[in-house]
Design an enzyme around this catalytic site. Sequence first.
Site, PDB file in Angstrom:
ATOM      1  CD  GLU A   1      -4.124  -6.096   3.366  1.00 11.36           C
ATOM      2  OE1 GLU A   1      -4.920  -5.273   3.864  1.00 11.36           O
ATOM      3  OE2 GLU A   1      -2.896  -5.997   3.445  1.00 11.36           O
TER       4      GLU A   1
ATOM      5  CD  GLU B   1      -3.102  -1.014   2.118  1.00 15.41           C
ATOM      6  OE1 GLU B   1      -2.951  -0.264   3.086  1.00 15.41           O
ATOM      7  OE2 GLU B   1      -4.130  -1.686   1.927  1.00 15.41           O
TER       8      GLU B   1
HETATM    9  C1  BGP Z   1      -4.635  -2.311   5.035  1.00 19.05           C
HETATM   10  C2  BGP Z   1      -3.340  -2.814   5.598  1.00 19.05           C
HETATM   11  C3  BGP Z   1      -3.466  -3.805   6.670  1.00 19.05           C
HETATM   12  C4  BGP Z   1      -4.726  -3.761   7.486  1.00 19.05           C
HETATM   13  C5  BGP Z   1      -5.959  -3.290   6.758  1.00 19.05           C
HETATM   14  C6  BGP Z   1      -7.103  -2.833   7.619  1.00 19.05           C
HETATM   15  O1  BGP Z   1      -4.488  -0.959   4.755  1.00 19.05           O
HETATM   16  O2  BGP Z   1      -2.533  -3.370   4.602  1.00 19.05           O
HETATM   17  O3  BGP Z   1      -2.266  -3.812   7.380  1.00 19.05           O
HETATM   18  O4  BGP Z   1      -4.581  -3.394   8.765  1.00 19.05           O
HETATM   19  O5  BGP Z   1      -5.699  -2.253   5.887  1.00 19.05           O
HETATM   20  O6  BGP Z   1      -6.868  -1.580   8.159  1.00 19.05           O
HETATM   21  P1  BGP Z   1      -7.114  -1.245   9.668  1.00 19.05           P
HETATM   22  O7  BGP Z   1      -6.356  -2.239  10.455  1.00 19.05           O
HETATM   23  O8  BGP Z   1      -6.616   0.135   9.875  1.00 19.05           O
HETATM   24  O9  BGP Z   1      -8.571  -1.340   9.866  1.00 19.05           O
END
Ligand code: BGP
Length: 473
Positions: A373, A162
């Site tokens: 993801e 990201e």
């Molecule tokens: C993405 C990241 C993850 C993860 C996810 C959810 O941006 O790659 O590391 O955490 O988002 O985000 P959050 O944990 O802030 O809800």
Amino acid sequence: MSKGFGKDFLWGAATSAYQVEGAAQEDGKGLSQQDVLSRQSPFGDTSMASDHYHRFREDVKLMQELGLKAYRFSISWPRIFPDGRGEPNPQGVKFYHELIDCLCECGITPIVTMYHYDLPWALVQEYGGWLDRRVCADFARYAAFLAREYGDKVKYFITVNEQNIIYRMWTRKNYIPEQLQHDEKLRWQMNHHYTMAHALACREVRQVRPEVKLGGVPAVEPAYPLTCSPADCMAAANANLMRNYFFIDPYMKGSYPVQGLSYLEDAGLLFQMEPGDEGLMKEGISDFLAVNYYRSVCARACDKKEIRQDQELNLYGVKGSQKVFETVPGMYALCKNPELKTTDWDWPMDPDGLVYALTDLYERYGKPMMIAENGLGARDVLTEDGAVHDAYRIEFLRDHLNALERAVDLGVDLFAYCTWSFLDLMSTSNGYAKRYGLIYVNREDKDLKDLARVKKDSFYWYQNVIASNGRER
Ligand code: BGP
């Protein structure tokens, strides 16, 4: 009639090192910038997380029971190189060998992210981390080491997680000294260092292991116009340009979009490129495009007089509380999409946006794609019967798998889907209050409890999805 998913489709799940491993200062690991930054957050502490470092064998057994075909995880750079470079840490190197071997023995394809925000703290101290161009060479050296060490067992490497979020939330994903936090030009310069680190890493890795497949993974949030006024439509186009394509074109085309460069030049924000960068960017063209997808955004026109707002102000939001939307004067202002329902944390839920994003990106770049993801952060409850009834997560994932199938039917070459996350982990913005896993980890932010693993209802649901190759959902 749907074509369905190919027989070799990789049904997966994902995590990242600092969010699951714990053991932040064990077995020779150096501190990472996330170890330091997390301590400053309201919930933060990476020392235990989900204790995956000590329980990885148990966790892989659960993956096997789930039937996973792929597991996406990240390697902690300072576990391998505590000082960022120099001598590798044998215990760290051994840990990932054992994890990868364990996965392979269970027939699970490892997908390795080289960088998921956890820069060695030593490099921050030495030269300011990502603010300094020297980081590119250090990252490439580390990447080549990983390819040499693990490349006979790992086919898919993702360079940077990201990059667009790293830019957007730059003080959360990087250590930026307070006096520099308002320097917008430096922020773009830092982004260029990430671009070049990716490119250089691809070049070095390909020299060592030409057979491995490389890609970057942006977080893709397609932008819709709030209304059909031409000004709102242009704002949405600007948002897509400066939030998505500006970060993806370098990976997939080996260049920045010209409109984006023009905008930065006009705004006095153009970063410095060195001679040779353009050629090197071409060497970084990726073999596949991995995408993290959680939501879409909505954009409206905004003039140059509006006040700039950063998205990172929203990090700790809870439902109904989102008051600040990213605003880039003269380009776009994000706003609430009245058509979409939101999660417990005000994230719009939009499976159609996944079809939109995948078809758009596939037409634009034409390379095989992976969802690295996709998932739902929620306030899960461990009930008295020792279960977690997360029907809302099943519904969310089902809707997104339906969308995936539509995209595949429309011709998108999709080879993997990883849900976020395999097990509960420390959410980057909300700690353990916000859970994503198929498996519950019995701990709270401040109370470590016994860290026991409990299979949620979504675990059993996904198990059946995988067993039926996506037909039953
Ligand atoms: C993405 C990241 C993850 C993860 C996810 C959810 O941006 O790659 O590391 O955490 O988002 O985000 P959050 O944990 O802030 O809800």
